[in-house]
Motif scaffolding. Structure first.
Motif, PDB file in Angstrom:
ATOM      1  N   VAL A   1       0.860  -1.182   0.000  1.00 33.49           N
ATOM      2  CA  VAL A   1       0.000   0.000   0.000  1.00 33.49           C
ATOM      3  C   VAL A   1       0.899   1.236   0.000  1.00 33.49           C
ATOM      4  N   VAL A   2       0.360   2.311  -0.549  1.00 31.79           N
ATOM      5  CA  VAL A   2       1.087   3.574  -0.597  1.00 31.79           C
ATOM      6  C   VAL A   2       0.281   4.648   0.130  1.00 31.79           C
ATOM      7  N   VAL A   3       0.966   5.365   1.021  1.00 33.80           N
ATOM      8  CA  VAL A   3       0.396   6.562   1.633  1.00 33.80           C
ATOM      9  C   VAL A   3       1.114   7.742   0.976  1.00 33.80           C
ATOM     10  N   ALA A   4       0.340   8.582   0.280  1.00 34.45           N
ATOM     11  CA  ALA A   4       0.928   9.671  -0.498  1.00 34.45           C
ATOM     12  C   ALA A   4       0.528  11.020   0.091  1.00 34.45           C
ATOM     13  N   LEU A   5       1.533  11.796   0.501  1.00 35.58           N
ATOM     14  CA  LEU A   5       1.273  13.152   0.979  1.00 35.58           C
ATOM     15  C   LEU A   5       1.535  14.113  -0.170  1.00 35.58           C
ATOM     16  N   GLY A   6       0.637  15.080  -0.315  1.00 41.06           N
ATOM     17  CA  GLY A   6       0.820  16.056  -1.379  1.00 41.06           C
ATOM     18  C   GLY A   6       0.023  17.301  -1.098  1.00 41.06           C
ATOM     19  N   ASP A   7      -0.109  18.090  -2.140  1.00 45.39           N
ATOM     20  CA  ASP A   7      -0.800  19.384  -2.014  1.00 45.39           C
ATOM     21  C   ASP A   7      -1.489  19.622  -3.359  1.00 45.39           C
ATOM     22  N   SER A   8      -2.810  19.702  -3.312  1.00 46.34           N
ATOM     23  CA  SER A   8      -3.572  19.754  -4.570  1.00 46.34           C
ATOM     24  C   SER A   8      -3.420  21.084  -5.302  1.00 46.34           C
ATOM     25  N   SER A   9      -2.687  22.035  -4.742  1.00 49.23           N
ATOM     26  CA  SER A   9      -2.445  23.262  -5.486  1.00 49.23           C
ATOM     27  C   SER A   9      -1.311  23.070  -6.507  1.00 49.23           C
ATOM     28  N   TYR A  10      -0.625  21.923  -6.439  1.00 52.22           N
ATOM     29  CA  TYR A  10       0.419  21.606  -7.424  1.00 52.22           C
ATOM     30  C   TYR A  10      -0.185  20.804  -8.575  1.00 52.22           C
ATOM     31  N   ASP A  11       0.461  20.877  -9.749  1.00 55.22           N
ATOM     32  CA  ASP A  11      -0.045  20.185 -10.937  1.00 55.22           C
ATOM     33  C   ASP A  11      -0.093  18.669 -10.764  1.00 55.22           C
ATOM     34  N   HIS A  12       0.947  18.105 -10.192  1.00 60.39           N
ATOM     35  CA  HIS A  12       1.022  16.641 -10.093  1.00 60.39           C
ATOM     36  C   HIS A  12       0.718  16.230  -8.658  1.00 60.39           C
ATOM     37  N   PHE A  13      -0.578  16.241  -8.347  1.00 61.88           N
ATOM     38  CA  PHE A  13      -0.988  15.961  -6.968  1.00 61.88           C
ATOM     39  C   PHE A  13      -0.533  14.562  -6.535  1.00 61.88           C
ATOM     40  N   CYS A  14       0.191  14.527  -5.438  1.00 57.90           N
ATOM     41  CA  CYS A  14       0.686  13.266  -4.875  1.00 57.90           C
ATOM     42  C   CYS A  14       1.514  12.464  -5.881  1.00 57.90           C
ATOM     43  N   GLY A  15       2.195  13.177  -6.772  1.00 60.85           N
ATOM     44  CA  GLY A  15       2.959  12.510  -7.830  1.00 60.85           C
ATOM     45  C   GLY A  15       3.995  11.525  -7.320  1.00 60.85           C
ATOM     46  N   GLY A  16       4.632  11.818  -6.199  1.00 62.46           N
ATOM     47  CA  GLY A  16       5.641  10.889  -5.670  1.00 62.46           C
ATOM     48  C   GLY A  16       5.031   9.551  -5.321  1.00 62.46           C
ATOM     49  N   GLY A  17       3.913   9.583  -4.615  1.00 61.43           N
ATOM     50  CA  GLY A  17       3.243   8.336  -4.240  1.00 61.43           C
ATOM     51  C   GLY A  17       2.665   7.613  -5.442  1.00 61.43           C
ATOM     52  N   VAL A  18       2.116   8.372  -6.365  1.00 59.93           N
ATOM     53  CA  VAL A  18       1.537   7.762  -7.573  1.00 59.93           C
ATOM     54  C   VAL A  18       2.631   7.075  -8.394  1.00 59.93           C
ATOM     55  N   THR A  19       3.783   7.731  -8.496  1.00 65.82           N
ATOM     56  CA  THR A  19       4.907   7.166  -9.240  1.00 65.82           C
ATOM     57  C   THR A  19       5.391   5.864  -8.596  1.00 65.82           C
ATOM     58  N   MET A  20       5.489   5.866  -7.279  1.00 64.74           N
ATOM     59  CA  MET A  20       5.911   4.639  -6.595  1.00 64.74           C
ATOM     60  C   MET A  20       4.873   3.537  -6.802  1.00 64.74           C
ATOM     61  N   ASP A  21       3.607   3.876  -6.686  1.00 61.82           N
ATOM     62  CA  ASP A  21       2.540   2.898  -6.877  1.00 61.82           C
ATOM     63  C   ASP A  21       2.639   2.268  -8.266  1.00 61.82           C
ATOM     64  N   GLU A  22       2.798   3.086  -9.288  1.00 60.31           N
ATOM     65  CA  GLU A  22       2.863   2.572 -10.661  1.00 60.31           C
ATOM     66  C   GLU A  22       4.118   1.730 -10.877  1.00 60.31           C
ATOM     67  N   SER A  23       5.222   2.149 -10.281  1.00 58.94           N
ATOM     68  CA  SER A  23       6.472   1.401 -10.465  1.00 58.94           C
ATOM     69  C   SER A  23       6.385   0.023  -9.823  1.00 58.94           C
ATOM     70  N   LEU A  24       5.777  -0.044  -8.635  1.00 61.42           N
ATOM     71  CA  LEU A  24       5.631  -1.335  -7.956  1.00 61.42           C
ATOM     72  C   LEU A  24       4.690  -2.242  -8.739  1.00 61.42           C
ATOM     73  N   ALA A  25       3.587  -1.680  -9.211  1.00 62.66           N
ATOM     74  CA  ALA A  25       2.625  -2.490  -9.975  1.00 62.66           C
ATOM     75  C   ALA A  25       3.256  -2.996 -11.270  1.00 62.66           C
ATOM     76  N   ASP A  26       4.051  -2.161 -11.930  1.00 59.33           N
ATOM     77  CA  ASP A  26       4.715  -2.563 -13.181  1.00 59.33           C
ATOM     78  C   ASP A  26       5.589  -3.794 -12.976  1.00 59.33           C
ATOM     79  N   LEU A  27       6.133  -3.938 -11.759  1.00 57.63           N
ATOM     80  CA  LEU A  27       7.046  -5.053 -11.484  1.00 57.63           C
ATOM     81  C   LEU A  27       6.314  -6.266 -10.902  1.00 57.63           C
ATOM     82  N   GLY A  28       5.005  -6.190 -10.854  1.00 54.95           N
ATOM     83  CA  GLY A  28       4.242  -7.365 -10.431  1.00 54.95           C
ATOM     84  C   GLY A  28       3.924  -7.434  -8.956  1.00 54.95           C
ATOM     85  N   ALA A  29       4.296  -6.389  -8.194  1.00 54.04           N
ATOM     86  CA  ALA A  29       3.867  -6.364  -6.791  1.00 54.04           C
ATOM     87  C   ALA A  29       2.349  -6.146  -6.770  1.00 54.04           C
TER      88      ALA A  29
END
Ligand SMILES: Cc1cc2nc3c(=O)[nH]c(=O)nc-3n(C[C@H](O)[C@H](O)[C@H](O)COP(=O)(O)O)c2cc1C
Length: 151
Positions: free
Chosen positions: A88-116
């Protein structure tokens, strides 16, 4: 109970404090929590680990914080075998930025891509609405893992 690895990415400390509280809550729920130092992909390839919890903020323009870059880059370039991991990913962010929670989203996608196996979509915590993410995330993580264990 479960063997859980907890990794963090934080610039100013909010995600780190949240991770500390997640660790306490998981330990109180009788889980075995490991926090690797350094955070490398080798720490994820131990197939005795049941769950991975990622707690990260976002920096730059939707980027993972520096302290998570080694792990993130390892995932994207070394393609480790991590199909044993449920996460599971807990993503902290700020919706006033363009890529809201981008760090967590990127980690989520990278883990899923590898079959986790994602056990729940990321918990996205918006700093504009949630001033104390450490009050919300621990119970969410404990519940996500408990529900998965008993499913
Ligand atoms: C320079 C800077 C860039 C940021 N970029 C983003 C971003 O692209 N997307 C986002 O959702 N939040 C962004 N944030 C907000 C942080 O992720 C948010 O405030 C978070 O709670 C900080 O957690 P930390 O103290 O663990 O670093 C940014 C904050 C700063 C200061």
């Amino acid at each position: 109970m479960a063997k859980i690895i907890l990794v963090t990415g934080s610039v100013f400390g909010a995600a780190l404090l949240t991770a500390d509280e997640i660790e306490t809550a998981l330990t109180d729920a009788s889980h075995d929590v490991l926090r690797p130092d350094p955070q490398t992909i080798e720490s994820l390839t131990d197939d005795t680990i049941d769950y991975l919890v990622v707690c990260t903020s976002t920096t730059g323009s939707g980027d993972v914080p520096d302290d998570l870059v080694t792990l993130y880059t390892g995932l994207r370039t070394e393609y480790p075998r991590i199909t044993h991991l449920k996460y599971v990913v807990v993503a902290l962010g700020d919706s006033s930025y363009d890529h809201f929670c981008g760090g967590g989203v990127t980690m989520d996608e990278s883990l899923a891509d590898l079959g986790a196996q994602q056990i729940k979509p990321p918990l996205k915590l918006d700093a504009l609405e949630v001033t104390e993410p450490e009050e919300i995330a621990p119970a969410w993580v404990v519940a996500a893992i408990s529900e998965h264990l008993t499913a």
